[in-house]
Design a protein around this motif. Structure first.
Motif, mmCIF file in Angstrom:
data_model
loop_
_atom_site.group_PDB
_atom_site.id
_atom_site.type_symbol
_atom_site.label_atom_id
_atom_site.label_comp_id
_atom_site.label_asym_id
_atom_site.label_seq_id
_atom_site.Cartn_x
_atom_site.Cartn_y
_atom_site.Cartn_z
ATOM 1 N N THR A 142 -9.183 11.224 -7.534
ATOM 2 C CA THR A 142 -9.929 10.330 -6.646
ATOM 3 C C THR A 142 -10.136 8.965 -7.289
ATOM 4 O O THR A 142 -10.033 7.928 -6.625
ATOM 5 C CB THR A 142 -11.297 10.943 -6.290
ATOM 6 N N ALA A 143 -10.407 8.959 -8.590
ATOM 7 C CA ALA A 143 -10.616 7.698 -9.290
ATOM 8 C C ALA A 143 -9.343 6.850 -9.297
ATOM 9 O O ALA A 143 -9.389 5.633 -9.086
ATOM 10 C CB ALA A 143 -11.075 7.971 -10.722
ATOM 11 N N ILE A 144 -8.197 7.494 -9.506
ATOM 12 C CA ILE A 144 -6.927 6.763 -9.501
ATOM 13 C C ILE A 144 -6.631 6.211 -8.112
ATOM 14 O O ILE A 144 -6.196 5.069 -7.945
ATOM 15 C CB ILE A 144 -5.785 7.671 -9.979
ATOM 16 N N GLY A 150 0.816 -1.210 0.000
ATOM 17 C CA GLY A 150 0.000 0.000 0.000
ATOM 18 C C GLY A 150 0.847 1.256 0.000
ATOM 19 O O GLY A 150 0.556 2.224 -0.706
ATOM 20 N N ILE A 151 1.939 1.248 0.785
ATOM 21 C CA ILE A 151 2.841 2.401 0.844
ATOM 22 C C ILE A 151 3.491 2.635 -0.525
ATOM 23 O O ILE A 151 3.578 3.772 -1.010
ATOM 24 C CB ILE A 151 3.930 2.179 1.912
ATOM 25 N N MET A 152 3.941 1.555 -1.157
ATOM 26 C CA MET A 152 4.604 1.702 -2.449
ATOM 27 C C MET A 152 3.647 2.232 -3.508
ATOM 28 O O MET A 152 3.994 3.119 -4.294
ATOM 29 C CB MET A 152 5.200 0.359 -2.882
ATOM 30 N N MET A 153 2.435 1.689 -3.538
ATOM 31 C CA MET A 153 1.475 2.125 -4.543
ATOM 32 C C MET A 153 1.003 3.544 -4.265
ATOM 33 O O MET A 153 0.781 4.328 -5.192
ATOM 34 C CB MET A 153 0.292 1.158 -4.593
ATOM 35 N N VAL A 197 -6.034 2.246 -6.970
ATOM 36 C CA VAL A 197 -4.895 1.780 -6.168
ATOM 37 C C VAL A 197 -5.380 0.972 -4.967
ATOM 38 O O VAL A 197 -4.871 -0.110 -4.670
ATOM 39 C CB VAL A 197 -4.032 2.968 -5.698
ATOM 40 N N GLY A 198 -6.400 1.497 -4.285
ATOM 41 C CA GLY A 198 -6.940 0.788 -3.130
ATOM 42 C C GLY A 198 -7.553 -0.545 -3.507
ATOM 43 O O GLY A 198 -7.476 -1.523 -2.743
ATOM 44 N N ALA A 199 -8.159 -0.602 -4.680
ATOM 45 C CA ALA A 199 -8.811 -1.835 -5.123
ATOM 46 C C ALA A 199 -7.798 -2.919 -5.472
ATOM 47 O O ALA A 199 -8.119 -4.110 -5.424
ATOM 48 C CB ALA A 199 -9.701 -1.551 -6.341
ATOM 49 N N ILE A 200 -6.589 -2.504 -5.816
ATOM 50 C CA ILE A 200 -5.574 -3.468 -6.253
ATOM 51 C C ILE A 200 -4.682 -3.937 -5.106
ATOM 52 O O ILE A 200 -4.404 -5.134 -4.980
ATOM 53 C CB ILE A 200 -4.700 -2.850 -7.363
ATOM 54 N N SER A 201 -4.238 -3.016 -4.260
ATOM 55 C CA SER A 201 -3.175 -3.331 -3.307
ATOM 56 C C SER A 201 -3.553 -4.423 -2.310
ATOM 57 O O SER A 201 -2.766 -5.358 -2.080
ATOM 58 C CB SER A 201 -2.742 -2.064 -2.561
#
Length: 308
Positions: A47-49, A16-19, A53-57
């Motif tokens: 906000t969309a980006i 999460g930190i890296m992304m 990121v949250g959806a992937i990490s």
């Protein structure tokens, strides 16, 4: 078990930190597109980006932790998808929506809530409502799934397996896991805006509600359905605060009732109406599992020891 949990959470945190760092670099860079971030269009894009990121990490972190640390498949965290899984997901969504609707109707009938408008967007042009609404819905949908995957799928599964020691059998370990993850769930919300002792205790009870849905079915479908619908109906439809924060909503409301009943600025979970709804949800979940699956015992799939 402690090592598996520590490794999994460390991987989740580092990823999460890296992304997030990568996102920050992109957003604060010199790209002409992101120079628009001070405008409604730019804010929506950023906000969309962040949402992507949250959806992937988290799923990636849990997959890697499962594959290389837990030695189990991703589906063993509550995603053995079949017809029963979808039925539980649908029921959970209907249940979560019905419970929050009941809270809203009771407050409306008692004069504790007043509808003062529709299609609320705070501080940005009204024409951007559809975009912010979709982003808000997506944010809470993804957040709900991620919280269930992390708290129930990953943590509860590991607790249920790891606490099978001495006189504690598999079912007892699941109970211990439900209690521990409910405490972690409550602690994660204890620092939310306008949090109170009642809200923290209520969130812990909600953790039991969601954990029970996982333990009785062996899958995350039911708690995901409940969690997604609860947040959507609470914030995006009825305009209640969600864990102390307001969001883009179809209805704009004002609350007048006693905070001890309504939950006040934190949201319905901090009030007795919310506590009653959670207790009703627990009873309804048990009834559904008994009807749909022919029994309401703890599913030992939660303590699955099969390894890769």
């Amino acid at each position: 078990m402690p090592l598996r949990i520590f490794a999994g959470l460390a991987l989740w945190w580092l990823l999460g930190i890296m992304m997030s760092g990568l996102l920050g670099t992109v957003v604060t860079g010199r790209s002409p597109f992101f120079e628009l971030r001070g405008t409604p269009v730019g804010s929506i894009a950023v906000t969309a980006i962040d949402l992507v990121v949250g959806a992937i990490s988290t799923p990636v972190a849990i997959y890697l932790a499962g594959r290389y640390v837990d030695r189990r498949r991703f589906r063993d965290f509550g995603f053995r998808v079949n017809r029963a899984w979808w039925a539980d997901l649908t029921f959970g969504f209907v249940l979560g929506g019905a419970l929050m609707t009941a809270i809203f109707v009771v407050q409306l009938a008692l004069g504790w809530v007043t509808i003062r408008g529709v299609f609320v967007v705070g501080g940005v042009p009204h024409w951007t409502f559809p975009y912010w609404f979709l982003l808000s819905v997506g944010s809470y949908l993804i957040g709900s799934v991620i919280e269930e995957l992390l708290h129930r799928g990953f943590l509860l599964t590991n607790f249920a397996e790891g606490f099978q020691v001495g006189p504690v059998d598999a079912r007892g370990a699941v109970v211990v896991g439900i209690l521990l993850t409910s405490g972690v769930f409550a602690f994660a919300h204890a620092t939310a805006p306008n949090a109170t002792a009642i809200s923290t205790a209520s969130i812990a009870l909600a953790g039991v509600f969601l954990g029970l849905g996982y333990a009785l079915t062996g899958e995350l479908a039911l708690p995901i359905g409940v969690h997604v619908a609860w947040n959507f109906f609470e914030g995006n439809l009825y305009g209640f605060p969600i864990s102390g924060s307001t969001t883009t909503s179809i209805l704009a409301i004002e609350q007048h009732g006693p905070d001890v009943m309504t939950g006040g600025a934190f949201g319905p979970e901090a009030g007795l109406l919310g506590v009653g709804a959670i207790l009703l949800g627990i009873l309804t979940t048990i009834a559904w599992v008994r009807y749909h699956r022919g029994g309401s015992g703890i599913q030992l799939a939660v303590t699955n020891r099969e390894t890769l």
